[in-house]
Design an enzyme around this catalytic site. Sequence first.
Site, mmCIF file in Angstrom:
data_model
loop_
_atom_site.group_PDB
_atom_site.id
_atom_site.type_symbol
_atom_site.label_atom_id
_atom_site.label_comp_id
_atom_site.label_asym_id
_atom_site.label_seq_id
_atom_site.Cartn_x
_atom_site.Cartn_y
_atom_site.Cartn_z
ATOM 1 C CB SER A 63 61.092 -13.839 -65.389
ATOM 2 O OG SER A 63 60.217 -13.317 -63.947
HETATM 3 N N1 SAH Z 1 59.893 -9.047 -61.195
HETATM 4 C C1 SAH Z 1 60.485 -8.806 -60.870
HETATM 5 C C2 SAH Z 1 61.170 -9.868 -60.573
HETATM 6 C C3 SAH Z 1 61.861 -10.213 -59.465
HETATM 7 S S1 SAH Z 1 62.245 -11.541 -58.386
HETATM 8 C C4 SAH Z 1 62.022 -7.963 -62.969
HETATM 9 O O1 SAH Z 1 61.172 -8.098 -63.535
HETATM 10 O O2 SAH Z 1 62.494 -8.295 -62.643
HETATM 11 C C5 SAH Z 1 61.687 -11.288 -57.384
HETATM 12 C C6 SAH Z 1 61.392 -10.097 -56.465
HETATM 13 O O3 SAH Z 1 60.468 -10.485 -55.178
HETATM 14 C C7 SAH Z 1 62.672 -10.319 -55.639
HETATM 15 O O4 SAH Z 1 63.541 -8.872 -55.938
HETATM 16 C C8 SAH Z 1 62.675 -10.609 -53.923
HETATM 17 O O5 SAH Z 1 63.043 -9.237 -53.584
HETATM 18 C C9 SAH Z 1 61.232 -9.660 -54.205
HETATM 19 N N2 SAH Z 1 60.465 -10.200 -52.932
HETATM 20 C C10 SAH Z 1 60.711 -11.708 -52.181
HETATM 21 N N3 SAH Z 1 58.827 -11.182 -51.575
HETATM 22 C C11 SAH Z 1 58.837 -10.227 -51.664
HETATM 23 C C12 SAH Z 1 57.402 -10.200 -50.462
HETATM 24 N N4 SAH Z 1 56.986 -10.476 -49.436
HETATM 25 N N5 SAH Z 1 57.161 -8.792 -51.300
HETATM 26 C C13 SAH Z 1 57.824 -7.530 -52.002
HETATM 27 N N6 SAH Z 1 58.612 -8.432 -52.713
HETATM 28 C C14 SAH Z 1 58.698 -9.402 -52.500
#
Ligand code: SAH
Length: 218
Positions: A63
């Site tokens: 983000s």
């Molecule tokens: N917080 C992260 C960015 C998140 S991007 C950072 O600081 O870099 C969103 C993430 O959510 C992705 O890596 C994606 O694979 C994950 N995601 C999507 N669905 C999910 C689920 N059901 N459980 C866990 N992670 C999930």
Amino acid sequence: MPPDFAHEREQMVRHQIEKRGITNSGVLNAMRTVPRHLFVPLEMREQAYADYPLPIGSDQTISQPYIVAFMTALLNLTGSEKVLEIGTGSGYQAAVLSLLAREVVTVEYLPALARSAGDTLRDLGYLNVTVHQGDGSLGWVDQAPYDAIMVTASAPKAPEPLLKQLKPEGRMVLPVGGRGVQWLELWQQENGIWLPEVSLPVAFVPLRGAFGWQDDHE
Ligand code: SAH
């Protein structure tokens, strides 16, 4: 010596975060401390402190710094909390949370990202963060209940299992809405009922899994 981007990090905090009204000193300090450039792919390092989200591989994004700070501030952490993060991605948000809470449990759906985030966090010494691979839309029941939960992928609605794993006085922040655009919601109990308060419009990648989006189509 590799660049430490201290100047870029300070500029990021001043111009992107403080200027937009974030005053929580713990959050500002954490954003000043965590080396964001070490959480992005090598070829993105020069842009790590820019005012926008960045790709981190596997079609996922880290983000925009302001959104990380804004969501973190909404949790009002004091240092004693156990926090659950859903969507570890690069591990950057978990590192920021780890400086403001006692313990961070973070869940990532994609095995490759869970592995690399776990390595990065360990190598950088964020020892109060545990990375798990799995469907975080179900929460992480083994270590529940949590004082605070942050979801960093967008959900069609606030997943029931997450509200169940929150302490009654806990807080949860997550993006809720459509596939393209969502609103950040802050959930808290009022008279024993969980209620959302809506803040910023945001654009997160979709949450997968049982309480997320079921497929890749619009
Ligand atoms: N917080 C992260 C960015 C998140 S991007 C950072 O600081 O870099 C969103 C993430 O959510 C992705 O890596 C994606 O694979 C994950 N995601 C999507 N669905 C999910 C689920 N059901 N459980 C866990 N992670 C999930």
